[in-house]
Design a protein around this motif. Structure first.
Motif, PDB file in Angstrom:
ATOM      1  N   GLN A  59     -46.893  33.938 -15.729  1.00  0.00           N
ATOM      2  CA  GLN A  59     -46.020  34.569 -14.747  1.00  0.00           C
ATOM      3  C   GLN A  59     -45.198  35.706 -15.360  1.00  0.00           C
ATOM      4  O   GLN A  59     -44.943  36.702 -14.691  1.00  0.00           O
ATOM      5  CB  GLN A  59     -45.139  33.538 -14.054  1.00  0.00           C
ATOM      6  CG  GLN A  59     -45.974  32.675 -13.112  1.00  0.00           C
ATOM      7  CD  GLN A  59     -45.154  31.798 -12.202  1.00  0.00           C
ATOM      8  OE1 GLN A  59     -44.171  31.207 -12.619  1.00  0.00           O
ATOM      9  NE2 GLN A  59     -45.583  31.708 -10.954  1.00  0.00           N
ATOM     10  N   ALA A  60     -44.822  35.580 -16.618  1.00  0.00           N
ATOM     11  CA  ALA A  60     -44.109  36.682 -17.280  1.00  0.00           C
ATOM     12  C   ALA A  60     -45.017  37.910 -17.380  1.00  0.00           C
ATOM     13  O   ALA A  60     -44.589  39.033 -17.101  1.00  0.00           O
ATOM     14  CB  ALA A  60     -43.634  36.251 -18.663  1.00  0.00           C
ATOM     15  N   ALA A  61     -46.280  37.682 -17.758  1.00  0.00           N
ATOM     16  CA  ALA A  61     -47.231  38.796 -17.838  1.00  0.00           C
ATOM     17  C   ALA A  61     -47.491  39.377 -16.456  1.00  0.00           C
ATOM     18  O   ALA A  61     -47.561  40.599 -16.283  1.00  0.00           O
ATOM     19  CB  ALA A  61     -48.538  38.324 -18.479  1.00  0.00           C
ATOM     20  N   ALA A  62     -47.615  38.505 -15.458  1.00  0.00           N
ATOM     21  CA  ALA A  62     -47.854  38.965 -14.089  1.00  0.00           C
ATOM     22  C   ALA A  62     -46.672  39.771 -13.570  1.00  0.00           C
ATOM     23  O   ALA A  62     -46.855  40.756 -12.837  1.00  0.00           O
ATOM     24  CB  ALA A  62     -48.130  37.775 -13.177  1.00  0.00           C
ATOM     25  N   GLU A  87     -44.773  36.596  -3.650  1.00  0.00           N
ATOM     26  CA  GLU A  87     -46.148  36.329  -3.221  1.00  0.00           C
ATOM     27  C   GLU A  87     -47.131  36.523  -4.379  1.00  0.00           C
ATOM     28  O   GLU A  87     -48.070  35.736  -4.540  1.00  0.00           O
ATOM     29  CB  GLU A  87     -46.535  37.247  -2.051  1.00  0.00           C
ATOM     30  CG  GLU A  87     -45.819  36.929  -0.755  1.00  0.00           C
ATOM     31  CD  GLU A  87     -46.002  38.006   0.303  1.00  0.00           C
ATOM     32  OE1 GLU A  87     -46.060  37.645   1.497  1.00  0.00           O
ATOM     33  OE2 GLU A  87     -46.070  39.213  -0.048  1.00  0.00           O
ATOM     34  N   TYR A  88     -46.900  37.565  -5.172  1.00  0.00           N
ATOM     35  CA  TYR A  88     -47.790  37.845  -6.308  1.00  0.00           C
ATOM     36  C   TYR A  88     -47.717  36.710  -7.327  1.00  0.00           C
ATOM     37  O   TYR A  88     -48.739  36.223  -7.806  1.00  0.00           O
ATOM     38  CB  TYR A  88     -47.418  39.187  -6.949  1.00  0.00           C
ATOM     39  CG  TYR A  88     -48.435  39.701  -7.939  1.00  0.00           C
ATOM     40  CD1 TYR A  88     -49.625  40.278  -7.504  1.00  0.00           C
ATOM     41  CD2 TYR A  88     -48.217  39.613  -9.304  1.00  0.00           C
ATOM     42  CE1 TYR A  88     -50.571  40.758  -8.402  1.00  0.00           C
ATOM     43  CE2 TYR A  88     -49.145  40.087 -10.219  1.00  0.00           C
ATOM     44  CZ  TYR A  88     -50.322  40.660  -9.760  1.00  0.00           C
ATOM     45  OH  TYR A  88     -51.252  41.127 -10.653  1.00  0.00           O
ATOM     46  N   LEU A 124     -57.832  34.672 -12.790  1.00  0.00           N
ATOM     47  CA  LEU A 124     -56.417  34.741 -13.178  1.00  0.00           C
ATOM     48  C   LEU A 124     -56.150  35.947 -14.058  1.00  0.00           C
ATOM     49  O   LEU A 124     -55.182  36.687 -13.856  1.00  0.00           O
ATOM     50  CB  LEU A 124     -55.996  33.459 -13.905  1.00  0.00           C
ATOM     51  CG  LEU A 124     -54.606  33.487 -14.543  1.00  0.00           C
ATOM     52  CD1 LEU A 124     -53.520  33.581 -13.480  1.00  0.00           C
ATOM     53  CD2 LEU A 124     -54.404  32.279 -15.438  1.00  0.00           C
ATOM     54  N   LEU A 125     -57.013  36.159 -15.052  1.00  0.00           N
ATOM     55  CA  LEU A 125     -56.801  37.276 -15.984  1.00  0.00           C
ATOM     56  C   LEU A 125     -56.782  38.619 -15.266  1.00  0.00           C
ATOM     57  O   LEU A 125     -56.089  39.551 -15.718  1.00  0.00           O
ATOM     58  CB  LEU A 125     -57.873  37.264 -17.077  1.00  0.00           C
ATOM     59  CG  LEU A 125     -57.733  36.154 -18.112  1.00  0.00           C
ATOM     60  CD1 LEU A 125     -58.914  36.193 -19.088  1.00  0.00           C
ATOM     61  CD2 LEU A 125     -56.418  36.270 -18.864  1.00  0.00           C
ATOM     62  N   GLN A 126     -57.498  38.739 -14.163  1.00  0.00           N
ATOM     63  CA  GLN A 126     -57.468  39.996 -13.385  1.00  0.00           C
ATOM     64  C   GLN A 126     -56.047  40.328 -12.950  1.00  0.00           C
ATOM     65  O   GLN A 126     -55.686  41.497 -12.827  1.00  0.00           O
ATOM     66  CB  GLN A 126     -58.358  39.882 -12.145  1.00  0.00           C
ATOM     67  CG  GLN A 126     -59.819  40.091 -12.403  1.00  0.00           C
ATOM     68  CD  GLN A 126     -60.098  41.481 -12.906  1.00  0.00           C
ATOM     69  OE1 GLN A 126     -60.514  41.640 -14.039  1.00  0.00           O
ATOM     70  NE2 GLN A 126     -59.882  42.476 -12.099  1.00  0.00           N
ATOM     71  N   LEU A 127     -55.243  39.307 -12.707  1.00  0.00           N
ATOM     72  CA  LEU A 127     -53.867  39.535 -12.245  1.00  0.00           C
ATOM     73  C   LEU A 127     -52.903  39.777 -13.397  1.00  0.00           C
ATOM     74  O   LEU A 127     -51.764  40.176 -13.185  1.00  0.00           O
ATOM     75  CB  LEU A 127     -53.381  38.318 -11.439  1.00  0.00           C
ATOM     76  CG  LEU A 127     -54.167  37.979 -10.191  1.00  0.00           C
ATOM     77  CD1 LEU A 127     -53.624  36.709  -9.558  1.00  0.00           C
ATOM     78  CD2 LEU A 127     -54.174  39.126  -9.199  1.00  0.00           C
ATOM     79  N   ALA A 181     -45.332  47.329 -13.135  1.00  0.00           N
ATOM     80  CA  ALA A 181     -46.078  48.548 -13.460  1.00  0.00           C
ATOM     81  C   ALA A 181     -46.883  49.050 -12.258  1.00  0.00           C
ATOM     82  O   ALA A 181     -47.012  50.258 -12.044  1.00  0.00           O
ATOM     83  CB  ALA A 181     -47.004  48.295 -14.645  1.00  0.00           C
ATOM     84  N   ALA A 182     -47.416  48.125 -11.467  1.00  0.00           N
ATOM     85  CA  ALA A 182     -48.233  48.513 -10.312  1.00  0.00           C
ATOM     86  C   ALA A 182     -47.388  49.003  -9.147  1.00  0.00           C
ATOM     87  O   ALA A 182     -47.836  49.814  -8.343  1.00  0.00           O
ATOM     88  CB  ALA A 182     -49.092  47.334  -9.860  1.00  0.00           C
ATOM     89  N   GLU A 183     -46.168  48.550  -9.055  1.00  0.00           N
ATOM     90  CA  GLU A 183     -45.288  48.862  -7.928  1.00  0.00           C
ATOM     91  C   GLU A 183     -44.693  50.257  -8.109  1.00  0.00           C
ATOM     92  O   GLU A 183     -43.527  50.413  -8.438  1.00  0.00           O
ATOM     93  CB  GLU A 183     -44.195  47.769  -7.870  1.00  0.00           C
ATOM     94  CG  GLU A 183     -43.611  47.557  -6.501  1.00  0.00           C
ATOM     95  CD  GLU A 183     -42.491  48.526  -6.228  1.00  0.00           C
ATOM     96  OE1 GLU A 183     -42.700  49.392  -5.364  1.00  0.00           O
ATOM     97  OE2 GLU A 183     -41.440  48.427  -6.848  1.00  0.00           O
TER      98      GLU A 183
END
Length: 159
Positions: free
Chosen positions: A74-77, A121-122, A154-157, A83-85
């Motif tokens: 979750q920290a990585a996500a 949600e993410y 999972l890794l994709q996220l 970064a995506a936002e």
């Protein structure tokens, strides 16, 4: 005796043939060369092939124990989300996610049906995929679990 001069001219242009000791020496040299060069080439090829799959788990595994727990995921996500936002509206859409999720998966994770994912949600989606990738329910994912379809999902996220 005209055949003799012709024979000597042909003999002068003939190349010497390799005898059995010379062939054995050449074969040994080629074998030695293969044995020396091939192992040196293999690790770099294996590294190039595995770097994409190996790098992400190592970056996520912040305590360096060889596994990823939910807090690390979750920290990585969270970093990926930030970064995506790019438009700074507090959500990410399909364009901002750049292929990390299919439209179907985005819609399923979008609990408020606004067409985007907020941070909550993410991270809920990350938790869901983490649980799917942890079949032994030990709360951690090792390298073998990350190689499964659920682990790769999972890794994709996370990258």
């Amino acid at each position: 005796m005209p055949a003799t001069p012709h024979r000597s001219a042909r003999a002068a242009t003939r190349r010497p043939t390799m005898g059995a000791p010379t062939v054995a020496l050449a074969t040994a040299l080629v074998t030695l060369l293969v044995l020396l060069v091939l192992p040196a080439a293999l690790p770099s090829a294996a590294l190039a092939r595995s770097s994409g799959t190996e790098r992400a788990p190592k970056m996520v595994d912040t305590d360096h124990d060889g596994t990823i727990d939910l807090a690390e995921a979750q920290a990585a996500a969270g970093k990926v989300f930030d970064a995506a936002e790019t438009d700074k509206d507090g959500t990410v859409d399909a364009k901002e996610l750049k292929g990390r999720l299919s439209k179907k998966d985005l819609k399923a994770a979008d609990t408020d049906s606004d067409g985007t994912l907020d941070r909550k949600e993410y991270l809920a989606l990350v938790a869901q995929r983490f649980k799917a990738a942890d079949p032994d329910n030990d709360g951690t994912l090792d390298a073998e679990e990350l190689k499964t379809p659920a682990g790769r999902s999972l890794l994709q996220l996370l990258k």
